[in-house]
Write an enzyme that holds these catalytic residues in place. Structure first.
Site, short mmCIF file in Angstrom:
data_model
loop_
_atom_site.label_atom_id
_atom_site.label_comp_id
_atom_site.label_asym_id
_atom_site.label_seq_id
_atom_site.Cartn_x
_atom_site.Cartn_y
_atom_site.Cartn_z
N ASP A 167 0.82 -1.21 0.00
CA ASP A 167 0.00 0.00 0.00
C ASP A 167 0.86 1.26 0.00
O ASP A 167 0.72 2.11 0.87
CB ASP A 167 -0.92 -0.06 1.24
N GLU A 420 3.40 -8.16 7.11
CA GLU A 420 2.10 -8.72 6.74
C GLU A 420 2.15 -9.76 5.63
O GLU A 420 1.34 -9.71 4.70
CB GLU A 420 1.12 -7.60 6.36
N TYR A 475 -6.49 -3.23 12.93
CA TYR A 475 -7.33 -2.09 12.54
C TYR A 475 -8.77 -2.24 13.03
O TYR A 475 -9.70 -1.92 12.30
CB TYR A 475 -7.26 -1.93 11.01
N GLU A 510 1.10 -1.48 14.00
CA GLU A 510 0.21 -0.58 13.24
C GLU A 510 -1.16 -0.57 13.88
O GLU A 510 -1.70 -1.62 14.24
CB GLU A 510 0.05 -1.04 11.77
C1 GCB Z 1 -1.33 -2.34 6.66
C2 GCB Z 1 -0.04 -2.24 5.92
C3 GCB Z 1 0.29 -0.83 5.52
C4 GCB Z 1 -0.97 -0.14 5.01
C5 GCB Z 1 -1.99 -0.11 6.13
C6 GCB Z 1 -3.30 0.54 5.69
O1 GCB Z 1 -1.60 -3.25 7.37
O2 GCB Z 1 1.03 -2.82 6.61
O3 GCB Z 1 1.29 -0.84 4.54
O4 GCB Z 1 -0.70 1.14 4.53
O5 GCB Z 1 -2.29 -1.41 6.53
O6 GCB Z 1 -3.47 1.75 5.88
O7 GCB Z 1 -4.14 -0.16 5.14
#
Ligand code: GCB
Length: 598
Positions: A167, A420, A475, A510
């Site tokens: 991403d 990931e 997330y 993250e």
């Molecule tokens: C993740 C990735 C990261 C993305 C992020 C997102 O898990 O490691 O590279 O930018 O999510 O914002 O979706």
């Protein structure tokens, strides 16, 4: 290319450097015709100007350049300093993304795979001090199943298209400085230091490799930050004892200077090289992450090398600004997501006591990612036709080169060998098992981990068993339980409790919510600045209730460019700062948490 035994160019009393940054000639070669046509033999056929260092992508007003995939030529001439007679001359690239072949005049001198680690060639026989030479680099930015990071070129109705599963935008070009450097023929070639301490006494174990050094002796001199000599040694390997040791520690970037000398039997110093040394220890004990024996809690971000105009280029001005903002917000650490950063970044972190999780470019080894329902349809992540044994060898080399480059930085406390990847299958387990061994063999002194994805939650991950530290990207409240922070808190607490039962330290590498700066909401609406703050608060409650959590890295430090997609509006907006480094409300909220003094 060896890729793993080289020292960064340096000016010392026996060494000299010349930086080749500036404008180079540049030409895209969509048919890959230049190599056969011998473009390196003279000026490029129809060049334009290009900046080095820079990603080329955003510097022209042409979509075909921005999205270009394939062969890219860079060229310039340089006059070799006239004083370099009888010296060994090397041509050193700090990086070329994602691979390059280099010629000096008509001679091919080096090829290198991987976009974020240095490579060099001994060009002594092809240059004459005082004369000009032509340097030509054929850079290529194609991603395939055998590159790190991976990608695939797909045939579409409109032609070939590059696809990848990470991403961030596939910026490419020459992102860091290029150097000509002179060393003596008899020279220091490699140096490894490992530090320790017991009570007031520090130790600096060193191992020096030399070349063309028959009959010569290696001497080492350690000086403190005030320049006072505190220890000396002789021989290529040994251990220096440092009385009244002044430790390097988070927030306290105290550095000694280790000078390595190559000396002849009359005492003449034929070569000398300097290495900054921070004396500190790193250890995982139970669910704790210890630096100098003290429990450390990571506060900071996953970051990116990403700025408007220059893309992934290193720039000293941006480096200073980003570190100033890290200091302002109270961060003590960050992860070099998702590739090795410029060596200047690590040097700065060493000097300022910032702690680093150092990551390879192995991102997107996961066909389940990349735009949700439109994810990697049609591909199996690990298979003979996709990510296979060849890829694993490229990945292993990327790990070796990262560690070879960064092993002597006190700021680096943990290796992340991938971000990931698919990790819930037998293929993943088989792929990764030997890669952890590669990392531990290259550096027995630091813990090793990888970053786990939410698609392989607790109970289903088959790779975490190999890791010293659990690194989790989650997330809850964004990709799942979107807008439902109460539900997110329950689900997240439950999963985290599962991970905590593993008995290893957990770093949340993250957590984040896309936020459009200036978008406000009285009720907690995703994309608003208020929601980002509430989202972070919820996460912090979950972390604070879990003993095994030893760190929190918000995704991301700043907004950044991505490939186009229905999930991204002008890039990824999960930054605490905007892409031009203006604070969102979350930046102030994080500052209140991380700098209780502020
Ligand atoms: C993740 C990735 C990261 C993305 C992020 C997102 O898990 O490691 O590279 O930018 O999510 O914002 O979706």
């Amino acid at each position: 290319t060896k890729g793993t035994t080289m020292l960064r160019p340096q000016d010392t009393s026996t060494r000299e450097t010349k930086r080749l940054d500036g404008l180079w000639s540049f030409e895209l070669d969509g048919d890959s015709a230049g190599r056969d046509a011998g473009w390196f033999r003279g000026p490029l056929p129809s060049p334009r100007d290009m900046a080095v260092p820079a990603s080329f992508n955003d510097l022209t007003a042409d979509a075909a350049v921005r999205d270009y995939v394939g062969d890219i030529w860079y060229q310039r001439t340089v006059r070799v300093p006239r004083g370099w007679t009888d010296q060994r001359v090397v041509l050193h690239f700090e990086s070329a993304t994602h691979r390059a072949t280099v010629w000096v005049d008509d001679h091919e001198v080096v090829s290198h795979e991987g976009g974020y680690t240095p490579f060099e060639a001994d060009v002594t026989e092809f240059v004459t001090p005082g004369e000009e030479v032509r340097i030509t680099a054929l850079v290529n930015n194609t991603l395939s199943f055998q590159s790190i990071p991976p990608g695939v070129i797909e045939d579409t109705a409109a032609g070939k298209a590059q696809r990848y599963w990470h991403d961030f935008f596939n910026f490419a070009g020459i992102h860091r400085s290029v150097w000509l450097a002179a060393t003596p023929q008899a020279r220091i070639e490699n140096l490894t230091v490992v530090t320790g301490f017991s009570g007031d006494v520090g130790s600096v174990d060193f191992a020096v490799e030399t070349a063309d050094s028959d009959g010569l002796e290696v001497r080492t001199v350690l000086r403190d930050a005030a320049g006072r000599e505190v220890a000396t040694g002789s021989g290529a390997t040994g251990s220096l004892r440092v009385d009244d040791v002044h430790l390097w520690a988070p927030g306290h970037g105290y550095l000694y200077d280790l000078e390595v000398q190559l000396v002849d039997d009359t005492g003449v110093v034929l070569d000398t090289y300097h290495q900054s040394v921070g004396i500190r220890t790193v250890e995982v004990r139970g669910t704790e992450f210890l630096i100098n024996g003290d429990p450390f809690y990571f506060k900071g971000f996953g970051m990116h090398e990403d700025h408007s105009t220059i893309g992934k280029a290193h720039s000293p001005a941006h480096l200073v600004q980003d570190f100033e903002l890290l200091d302002w917000i109270g961060a003590n650490s960050f992860r070099t997501s998702h590739y090795p950063y410029s060596e200047d970044v690590l040097d700065y972190a060493d000097r300022h006591g910032i702690v680093i999780i150092d990551e390879t470019a192995a991102v997107g080894l996961n066909m389940g990612l990349g735009g949700g329902i439109f994810g990697g349809q049609g591909y199996t992540t690990f298979s003979p036709d996709t990510i296979n044994e060849t890829t694993r060898e490229v990945h292993a080399q990327a790990i070796r080169e990262l560690i070879a480059r960064d092993k002597n930085h006190p700021s680096v406390v943990l290796w992340s060998i991938a971000n990931e990847p698919e990790s819930d299958t037998e293929g993943a387990e088989d792929y990764f098992r030997p890669l952890f061994d590669v990392a531990r063999e290259a550096d027995p002194s630091r813990p090793v981990g990888f970053v786990n994805v939410m698609l392989a939650p607790h109970g289903s991950c088959r790779v975490s068993q190999f890791a010293d530290v659990l690194m989790l990207n989650r997330y809850y409240g964004w990709y799942v339980n979107t807008g439902d922070l109460a539900g997110a808190e329950i689900a997240w607490t439950e999963e985290l409790t599962g991970w905590a039962s593993e008995g290893k330290p957990i770093i949340i590498t993250e957590y984040g919510a896309d936020t459009l700066a200036g978008n406000h909401s009285l009720t907690p609406q995703p994309w608003s600045e208020e929601y980002q703050v509430d989202y972070l608060d919820m996460n912090h409650r979950v972390f604070d209730a879990c003993e095994a959590v030893v760190g929190e890295h918000v995704w991301n430090f700043a907004d950044f460019a991505t490939t186009s997609g229905i999930m991204r509006v002008d890039g990824n907006k999960k930054g605490a700062f905007t892409r031009d480094r203006k604070p969102k409300a979350a930046a102030f909220a994080l500052r209140r948490r991380w700098r209780k003094d502020a």
